[in-house]
Design a protein around this motif. Sequence first.
Motif, PDB file in Angstrom:
ATOM      1  N   UNK A  93       0.847  -1.192   0.000  1.00  0.00           N
ATOM      2  CA  UNK A  93       0.000   0.000   0.000  1.00  0.00           C
ATOM      3  C   UNK A  93       0.885   1.245   0.000  1.00  0.00           C
ATOM      4  N   UNK A  94       0.590   2.186  -0.888  1.00  0.00           N
ATOM      5  CA  UNK A  94       1.375   3.415  -0.998  1.00  0.00           C
ATOM      6  C   UNK A  94       0.811   4.499  -0.094  1.00  0.00           C
ATOM      7  N   UNK A  95       1.703   5.182   0.630  1.00  0.00           N
ATOM      8  CA  UNK A  95       1.352   6.378   1.393  1.00  0.00           C
ATOM      9  C   UNK A  95       2.366   7.465   1.068  1.00  0.00           C
ATOM     10  N   UNK A  96       1.892   8.698   0.886  1.00  0.00           N
ATOM     11  CA  UNK A  96       2.746   9.814   0.521  1.00  0.00           C
ATOM     12  C   UNK A  96       2.897  10.778   1.687  1.00  0.00           C
ATOM     13  N   UNK A  97       4.108  11.335   1.856  1.00  0.00           N
ATOM     14  CA  UNK A  97       4.332  12.389   2.841  1.00  0.00           C
ATOM     15  C   UNK A  97       5.199  13.465   2.201  1.00  0.00           C
ATOM     16  N   UNK A  98       5.269  14.627   2.839  1.00  0.00           N
ATOM     17  CA  UNK A  98       6.007  15.754   2.264  1.00  0.00           C
ATOM     18  C   UNK A  98       6.971  16.308   3.309  1.00  0.00           C
ATOM     19  N   UNK A  99       8.265  16.231   3.019  1.00  0.00           N
ATOM     20  CA  UNK A  99       9.299  16.688   3.956  1.00  0.00           C
ATOM     21  C   UNK A  99       9.844  18.064   3.610  1.00  0.00           C
ATOM     22  N   UNK A 100       9.171  18.794   2.725  1.00  0.00           N
ATOM     23  CA  UNK A 100       9.695  20.082   2.264  1.00  0.00           C
ATOM     24  C   UNK A 100       9.989  21.033   3.418  1.00  0.00           C
ATOM     25  N   UNK A 122      10.037   4.957   3.368  1.00  0.00           N
ATOM     26  CA  UNK A 122       9.957   4.024   4.491  1.00  0.00           C
ATOM     27  C   UNK A 122       9.207   2.771   4.056  1.00  0.00           C
ATOM     28  N   UNK A 123       9.588   1.659   4.657  1.00  0.00           N
ATOM     29  CA  UNK A 123       8.812   0.426   4.526  1.00  0.00           C
ATOM     30  C   UNK A 123       8.313   0.083   5.918  1.00  0.00           C
ATOM     31  N   UNK A 124       7.011  -0.120   6.066  1.00  0.00           N
ATOM     32  CA  UNK A 124       6.445  -0.403   7.382  1.00  0.00           C
ATOM     33  C   UNK A 124       5.395  -1.513   7.279  1.00  0.00           C
ATOM     34  N   UNK A 129      -0.396  -5.535   7.330  1.00  0.00           N
ATOM     35  CA  UNK A 129      -0.305  -5.003   5.976  1.00  0.00           C
ATOM     36  C   UNK A 129       1.021  -4.281   5.786  1.00  0.00           C
ATOM     37  N   UNK A 130       1.530  -4.347   4.556  1.00  0.00           N
ATOM     38  CA  UNK A 130       2.806  -3.713   4.230  1.00  0.00           C
ATOM     39  C   UNK A 130       2.562  -2.375   3.529  1.00  0.00           C
ATOM     40  N   UNK A 131       3.322  -1.376   3.953  1.00  0.00           N
ATOM     41  CA  UNK A 131       3.177  -0.028   3.396  1.00  0.00           C
ATOM     42  C   UNK A 131       4.518   0.482   2.889  1.00  0.00           C
ATOM     43  N   UNK A 132       4.468   1.240   1.797  1.00  0.00           N
ATOM     44  CA  UNK A 132       5.617   2.012   1.320  1.00  0.00           C
ATOM     45  C   UNK A 132       5.255   3.479   1.438  1.00  0.00           C
ATOM     46  N   UNK A 133       6.065   4.223   2.183  1.00  0.00           N
ATOM     47  CA  UNK A 133       5.854   5.660   2.329  1.00  0.00           C
ATOM     48  C   UNK A 133       6.908   6.377   1.491  1.00  0.00           C
ATOM     49  N   UNK A 134       6.459   7.312   0.666  1.00  0.00           N
ATOM     50  CA  UNK A 134       7.335   8.003  -0.273  1.00  0.00           C
ATOM     51  C   UNK A 134       7.235   9.507  -0.060  1.00  0.00           C
ATOM     52  N   UNK A 135       8.386  10.178  -0.077  1.00  0.00           N
ATOM     53  CA  UNK A 135       8.452  11.621   0.128  1.00  0.00           C
ATOM     54  C   UNK A 135       8.081  12.350  -1.164  1.00  0.00           C
ATOM     55  N   UNK A 136       7.005  13.134  -1.117  1.00  0.00           N
ATOM     56  CA  UNK A 136       6.589  13.904  -2.293  1.00  0.00           C
ATOM     57  C   UNK A 136       7.632  14.927  -2.717  1.00  0.00           C
ATOM     58  N   UNK A 137       8.479  15.358  -1.767  1.00  0.00           N
ATOM     59  CA  UNK A 137       9.526  16.322  -2.102  1.00  0.00           C
ATOM     60  C   UNK A 137      10.523  15.743  -3.098  1.00  0.00           C
TER      61      UNK A 137
END
Length: 281
Positions: A93-100, A122-124, A129-137
């Motif tokens: 499952x994809x989750x997006x975050x923003x570190x700007x 991040x992989x969590x 359930x498995x998640x991939x978190x990706x930085x929108x920045x």
Amino acid sequence: MSGGEERIESGVERRPWERRTDATCPVDPQRKAWIESKMIWLRDQFGVEAARGQIALPGRALYPADYQGTPEQITDLIDRIERVMGIDPDRLTLELFDSTAEKAANAKKLSSRAGTRHAVGHYRVRDGREYIEVDLAEAGDPAVLTAIVAHEIAHARLLGEKRYSAKNEDNERLTDLTSLFLGMGVFAANASIRFKKKVHGWSVEPLGDLSERMLMGQGDFEYSHLGYLEEPDYDYALGCLCGLRRETDPAWATALDPSVRVMLRRTLAFFKAAAEAPRRT
């Protein structure tokens, strides 16, 4: 020639910018042994056919020419990377975050001239359930985003499939190596060191002992590291991958950044010289 002339001749040093393809190993003996042992481990875990599978390259096979970093395009890119790396696209499952904002605050405290690292993915696992978190920045550059996502998917292949433990000291380095082994080595190696675009608007193939970092690093230039392996590690690992793939002059090497491509060429020459050494004795 007199003795004095011989001493003068032998004392001439090779110029660092002279073009050559030395048969040199890019890593020290300790790192060489680690990379070799882990590449064998990956072969045993995933099979040699995984190493001989598709090598992902920049371009339309992964992302469109008009890529803008939209959530839909990111999702599609991740699906394509998952297929290259042998994982079911419905598994993560994809989750997006923003570190700007965070990076802007850190920029005031730290100089990035010496090179900086920050978490861009991040992989969590939560509630099974498995998640991939990706930085929108980082989503604006599809090649860099591909390297980030490939690293997190490699975590899923190692940790999620119970092949390795996150408690192991070399877990993150092995994750980078797994990304390379499973077809994403071009992106991982190219992203291992990144110069700011405002000062790095050109490309050059380093000659002799000169490297891109040496050329750029002498001035007031900003660069950052992505991942846990260094450029020489990738060069040697890519050489090992060529051995598993039975390639001596891989066509995909043209997609590598110039500095990485030069060092891979030297690594392959090193392997060739080592293979021919017994014949000479």
